[in-house]
Design an enzyme around this catalytic site. Sequence first.
Site, PDB file in Angstrom:
ATOM      1  N   ARG A   1       0.817  -1.220   0.000  1.00 40.50           N
ATOM      2  CA  ARG A   1       0.000   0.000   0.000  1.00 40.50           C
ATOM      3  C   ARG A   1       0.848   1.266   0.000  1.00 40.50           C
ATOM      4  O   ARG A   1       0.431   2.305  -0.522  1.00 40.50           O
ATOM      5  CB  ARG A   1      -0.945  -0.016   1.209  1.00 40.50           C
TER       6      ARG A   1
ATOM      7  N   ILE B   1      -7.271   7.564  -0.843  1.00 39.14           N
ATOM      8  CA  ILE B   1      -7.137   6.113  -0.954  1.00 39.14           C
ATOM      9  C   ILE B   1      -7.996   5.529   0.157  1.00 39.14           C
ATOM     10  O   ILE B   1      -7.893   5.941   1.315  1.00 39.14           O
ATOM     11  CB  ILE B   1      -5.658   5.682  -0.834  1.00 39.14           C
ATOM     12  N   SER B   2      -8.893   4.610  -0.185  1.00 32.12           N
ATOM     13  CA  SER B   2      -9.840   4.079   0.792  1.00 32.12           C
ATOM     14  C   SER B   2      -9.131   3.295   1.883  1.00 32.12           C
ATOM     15  O   SER B   2      -8.046   2.743   1.676  1.00 32.12           O
ATOM     16  CB  SER B   2     -10.862   3.170   0.106  1.00 32.12           C
ATOM     17  N   GLN B   3      -9.779   3.222   3.051  1.00 26.74           N
ATOM     18  CA  GLN B   3      -9.215   2.429   4.131  1.00 26.74           C
ATOM     19  C   GLN B   3      -9.212   0.954   3.713  1.00 26.74           C
ATOM     20  O   GLN B   3     -10.107   0.490   2.993  1.00 26.74           O
ATOM     21  CB  GLN B   3      -9.997   2.635   5.423  1.00 26.74           C
ATOM     22  N   PRO B   4      -8.213   0.191   4.131  1.00 31.13           N
ATOM     23  CA  PRO B   4      -8.110  -1.209   3.707  1.00 31.13           C
ATOM     24  C   PRO B   4      -9.354  -2.042   4.006  1.00 31.13           C
ATOM     25  O   PRO B   4      -9.709  -2.929   3.220  1.00 31.13           O
ATOM     26  CB  PRO B   4      -6.888  -1.715   4.479  1.00 31.13           C
TER      27      PRO B   4
END
EC number: 2.1.1.77
Length: 208
Positions: A32, A58-61
Amino acid sequence: MSNPQAERLVHFLAVNGIRDSEVLSAIARVPRECFLSQAMMHQAYDNNALPIGQGQTISQPYIVAKMTELLRLKRDSKVLEIGTGSGYQTAVLALLVEHVYSVERIKSLQWDAKRRLKQLDIYNVSTKHGDGWLGWENKGPFDAIIVTAAAESVPPVLLQQLNDGGRMVLPVGTDEQQLILIERQKDQFVSQVIEAVNFVPLIAGDLA
């Protein structure tokens, strides 16, 4: 897994309800930090959404894993992603299926994502600079569609690009957003609310 931070993240995701082992493996394999600025790299394996410029994130995992899991992907699934963004979600998808089609309205983000994917030797992705509301009609129909920005309502054009039996997952709403799963059953679309979420808005049109 040789990255202890990635291993901890995958354990966190599993504890929080992500069950698909292939999705967890893909999350573990995608670095990431490669999709973040130098200033943000120390937060790469935290479960947070992070800025990537141009007012995007960037979206949270967890959300990446959840949305991917909901698609129930097979190796031969034909996937459309609306909102390439950093390319992180794209990379996760690319490890799970033979080919990913991804549309990004901001040209600079599209090019940065292409560069990152190439650096990671991920070549089974086609990206396009364009209006995500319109999908990618001449590459469809798709078995799975994932939208990584929140629409006020479900874009009807995207529904028409979904195969019979296909699944679409997207955030819907303005101030209060819900993650929605839609499954096409011939000419009917069955929707299900999954959980509350918070995404940047899906904006019509494209930017140079």
